[in-house]
Design an enzyme around this catalytic site. Structure first.
Site, PDB file in Angstrom:
ATOM      1  N   GLU A  59      -1.999  14.720   0.918  1.00  0.00           N
ATOM      2  CA  GLU A  59      -3.287  15.416   1.036  1.00  0.00           C
ATOM      3  C   GLU A  59      -3.299  16.604   0.088  1.00  0.00           C
ATOM      4  OE1 GLU A  59      -4.735  16.609   4.931  1.00  0.00           O
ATOM      5  OE2 GLU A  59      -6.559  17.472   4.040  1.00  0.00           O
ATOM      6  N   ASN A 113     -10.256  16.839   0.548  1.00  0.00           N
ATOM      7  CA  ASN A 113     -11.300  17.308   1.463  1.00  0.00           C
ATOM      8  C   ASN A 113     -12.600  17.553   0.714  1.00  0.00           C
ATOM      9  OD1 ASN A 113      -9.728  17.800   4.097  1.00  0.00           O
ATOM     10  ND2 ASN A 113      -8.483  18.808   2.525  1.00  0.00           N
ATOM     11  N   GLU A 145     -11.999  13.165   2.656  1.00  0.00           N
ATOM     12  CA  GLU A 145     -12.003  13.578   4.062  1.00  0.00           C
ATOM     13  C   GLU A 145     -13.191  14.489   4.340  1.00  0.00           C
ATOM     14  OE1 GLU A 145      -8.298  15.309   5.245  1.00  0.00           O
ATOM     15  OE2 GLU A 145      -7.147  13.512   4.713  1.00  0.00           O
ATOM     16  N   GLU A 232      -2.453  14.745  12.367  1.00  0.00           N
ATOM     17  CA  GLU A 232      -2.026  15.881  11.548  1.00  0.00           C
ATOM     18  C   GLU A 232      -1.476  16.998  12.412  1.00  0.00           C
ATOM     19  OE1 GLU A 232      -5.433  16.789   9.135  1.00  0.00           O
ATOM     20  OE2 GLU A 232      -6.370  17.974  10.689  1.00  0.00           O
TER      21      GLU A 232
HETATM   22  P1  C2E Z   1      -7.555  20.067   6.971  1.00  0.00           P
HETATM   23  O1  C2E Z   1      -8.200  19.238   5.936  1.00  0.00           O
HETATM   24  O2  C2E Z   1      -7.649  19.592   8.379  1.00  0.00           O
HETATM   25  O3  C2E Z   1      -6.055  20.241   6.492  1.00  0.00           O
HETATM   26  C1  C2E Z   1      -4.947  20.337   7.334  1.00  0.00           C
HETATM   27  C2  C2E Z   1      -4.536  21.780   7.539  1.00  0.00           C
HETATM   28  O4  C2E Z   1      -3.479  21.810   8.481  1.00  0.00           O
HETATM   29  C3  C2E Z   1      -3.989  22.442   6.284  1.00  0.00           C
HETATM   30  O5  C2E Z   1      -4.302  23.830   6.353  1.00  0.00           O
HETATM   31  C4  C2E Z   1      -2.486  22.244   6.440  1.00  0.00           C
HETATM   32  O6  C2E Z   1      -1.720  23.181   5.716  1.00  0.00           O
HETATM   33  C5  C2E Z   1      -2.346  22.452   7.922  1.00  0.00           C
HETATM   34  N1  C2E Z   1      -1.169  21.796   8.488  1.00  0.00           N
HETATM   35  C6  C2E Z   1      -0.592  20.631   8.093  1.00  0.00           C
HETATM   36  N2  C2E Z   1       0.471  20.331   8.864  1.00  0.00           N
HETATM   37  C7  C2E Z   1       0.569  21.318   9.770  1.00  0.00           C
HETATM   38  C8  C2E Z   1       1.494  21.572  10.851  1.00  0.00           C
HETATM   39  O7  C2E Z   1       2.419  20.812  11.129  1.00  0.00           O
HETATM   40  N3  C2E Z   1       1.264  22.701  11.572  1.00  0.00           N
HETATM   41  C9  C2E Z   1       0.246  23.559  11.295  1.00  0.00           C
HETATM   42  N4  C2E Z   1       0.117  24.642  12.051  1.00  0.00           N
HETATM   43  N5  C2E Z   1      -0.627  23.352  10.291  1.00  0.00           N
HETATM   44  C10 C2E Z   1      -0.461  22.242   9.542  1.00  0.00           C
HETATM   45  P2  C2E Z   1      -4.882  24.630   5.095  1.00  0.00           P
HETATM   46  O8  C2E Z   1      -4.230  24.163   3.836  1.00  0.00           O
HETATM   47  O9  C2E Z   1      -4.829  26.079   5.444  1.00  0.00           O
HETATM   48  O10 C2E Z   1      -6.378  24.153   5.028  1.00  0.00           O
HETATM   49  C11 C2E Z   1      -7.252  24.458   6.072  1.00  0.00           C
HETATM   50  C12 C2E Z   1      -8.555  23.719   5.938  1.00  0.00           C
HETATM   51  O11 C2E Z   1      -9.272  24.174   4.782  1.00  0.00           O
HETATM   52  C13 C2E Z   1      -8.392  22.207   5.723  1.00  0.00           C
HETATM   53  O12 C2E Z   1      -8.161  21.569   6.963  1.00  0.00           O
HETATM   54  C14 C2E Z   1      -9.723  21.864   5.120  1.00  0.00           C
HETATM   55  O13 C2E Z   1     -10.708  21.740   6.122  1.00  0.00           O
HETATM   56  C15 C2E Z   1     -10.027  23.105   4.282  1.00  0.00           C
HETATM   57  N6  C2E Z   1      -9.664  22.849   2.870  1.00  0.00           N
HETATM   58  C16 C2E Z   1      -8.479  22.990   2.233  1.00  0.00           C
HETATM   59  N7  C2E Z   1      -8.564  22.632   0.935  1.00  0.00           N
HETATM   60  C17 C2E Z   1      -9.848  22.233   0.735  1.00  0.00           C
HETATM   61  C18 C2E Z   1     -10.583  21.728  -0.395  1.00  0.00           C
HETATM   62  O14 C2E Z   1     -10.071  21.531  -1.504  1.00  0.00           O
HETATM   63  N8  C2E Z   1     -11.909  21.434  -0.192  1.00  0.00           N
HETATM   64  C19 C2E Z   1     -12.518  21.606   1.018  1.00  0.00           C
HETATM   65  N9  C2E Z   1     -13.827  21.293   1.140  1.00  0.00           N
HETATM   66  N10 C2E Z   1     -11.862  22.052   2.106  1.00  0.00           N
HETATM   67  C20 C2E Z   1     -10.537  22.357   1.975  1.00  0.00           C
HETATM   68 MG    MG Z   2      -7.835  18.099   9.549  1.00  0.00          MG
HETATM   69 MG    MG Z   3      -8.156  17.264   5.591  1.00  0.00          MG
HETATM   70 MG    MG Z   4      -9.590  21.362   9.363  1.00  0.00          MG
END
Ligand code: C2E
Ligand code: MG
Ligand code: MG
Ligand code: MG
Length: 287
Positions: A59, A113, A145, A232
């Site tokens: 991802e 995403n 996604e 996830e």
């Molecule tokens: P998401 O798409 O649901 O991504 C999963 C989030 O969970 C990611 O946070 C990831 O680092 C985190 N995660 C993965 N495994 C674990 C785990 O075992 N424990 C915990 N506590 N967290 C875990 P991240 O990278 O902070 O991203 C947060 C959200 O921001 C993403 O949720 C997504 O909705 C958004 N996002 C991130 N990058 C993009 C992007 O390029 N475009 C868009 N539109 N949204 C993005």
């Molecule tokens: Mg998610």
């Molecule tokens: Mg995602």
């Molecule tokens: Mg999310």
């Protein structure tokens, strides 16, 4: 508080509102220049097969290291990009960087995403098709996604865009499933290629006897629609075992790897034994 024109409504005035607005404006300005200067980077998180722990997918997640301040969470800057008209460029930058990266990872799939705002841009599907042409990536290797809010609020339009994306050949996943209010009716009509169980549901495991039943019911719902399920936020062996037994075919979480650089993914691809050893250890019940 002040009385509003004698019509009996009270509006509260908080000085910190100005401060928050000011901070937000400054963040939006900084974000704009970061996007213009190509300072939005991408990290990659492994997704593994739940039976073998083999690396099957990645991802892509956006990162912003704000000058003079340090890293800002995407939970903060993505919503700002959405309300400041910056999400189209930011989103395309992430897509472009990660598709380019995928060319050096044959055999793997990639999730990216997508924000509702990007869907609203009529040029979006054209840009996506262009990126596939430019990188030579087969569209079926890429999963976009999206969260449910968009599908529920814009059902008509969403169907049209999904149809166009399907024509390109890209797959669509419902992200954060189980965190909101998705009804079976909505889920059915969009025909998602995959659903991702929200980490809040995964991490509720072990917090009371109802949690496992909720999780099993959520996975079963997706599977009753013949949609494969990724979990996830998997952090513990016990969660991995339960999720696999519940029917998730793919797992993602810190247990297998945090979001990391492309070079770290390269390294992981060179030593797949580590993930497999972990799978074996969990299967044989230790530790
Ligand atoms: P998401 O798409 O649901 O991504 C999963 C989030 O969970 C990611 O946070 C990831 O680092 C985190 N995660 C993965 N495994 C674990 C785990 O075992 N424990 C915990 N506590 N967290 C875990 P991240 O990278 O902070 O991203 C947060 C959200 O921001 C993403 O949720 C997504 O909705 C958004 N996002 C991130 N990058 C993009 C992007 O390029 N475009 C868009 N539109 N949204 C993005
Ligand atoms: Mg998610
Ligand atoms: Mg995602
Ligand atoms: Mg999310």
């Amino acid at each position: 508080a002040s009385k509003d024109g004698g019509r009996g409504r009270w509006t509260a005035y908080h000085p910190q509102m100005d401060e928050e607005r000011e901070t937000r404006n400054q963040l939006a300005l900084d974000l704009r220049s970061a996007i213009e200067n190509d300072e939005i980077t991408v990290v990659y998180q492994p997704v593994v097969d739940s039976a073998t722990f083999e690396l099957v997918s990645i991802e892509a997640l956006a990162r912003w290291n704000r000058r003079g301040h340090g890293p800002v969470s995407p939970e903060i800057f993505i919503p700002i990009a959405e309300t400041s008209g910056l999400i189209d460029r930011l989103g395309l930058s992430v897509l472009s960087q990660s598709l380019t990266q995928l060319t050096s990872w044959p055999g793997l799939k990639l999730s990216v995403n997508i924000s509702p705002g990007q869907f609203r841009d009529p040029a979006f599907t054209g840009h996506v098709a262009d990126l596939f042409r430019r990188t030579g990536i087969e569209p079926h290797r890429v999963v976009l996604e999206m969260t449910e809010t968009y599908f529920i609020q814009n059902a008509e339009r969403a169907r049209t865009v999904l149809e166009r994306l399907r024509k390109i050949g890209v797959q669509i996943a419902l992200d954060d499933f189980g965190a909101g209010f998705s009804s079976v009716g909505y889920l059915r009509q969009f025909g998602f290629d995959r659903m991702k169980i929200d980490k809040s549901l995964v991490q509720s495991l072990g917090q009371g006897h109802k949690a496992i039943e909720m999780l099993q019911a959520t996975v079963a719902l997706a599977r009753s629609l013949d949609v494969p399920v990724t979990a996830e936020g998997v952090e513990t062996d016990q969660q991995a075992v339960n999720l696999r037994l519940a029917g998730c075919d793919q797992l993602q979480g810190y247990l297998f790897g945090r979001p990391c650089s492309a070079a770290d993914i390269d390294a992981l691809r060179l030593r797949p034994m580590e993930l497999r050893a972990k799978a074996a250890a969990i299967a044989f019940g230790h530790p």
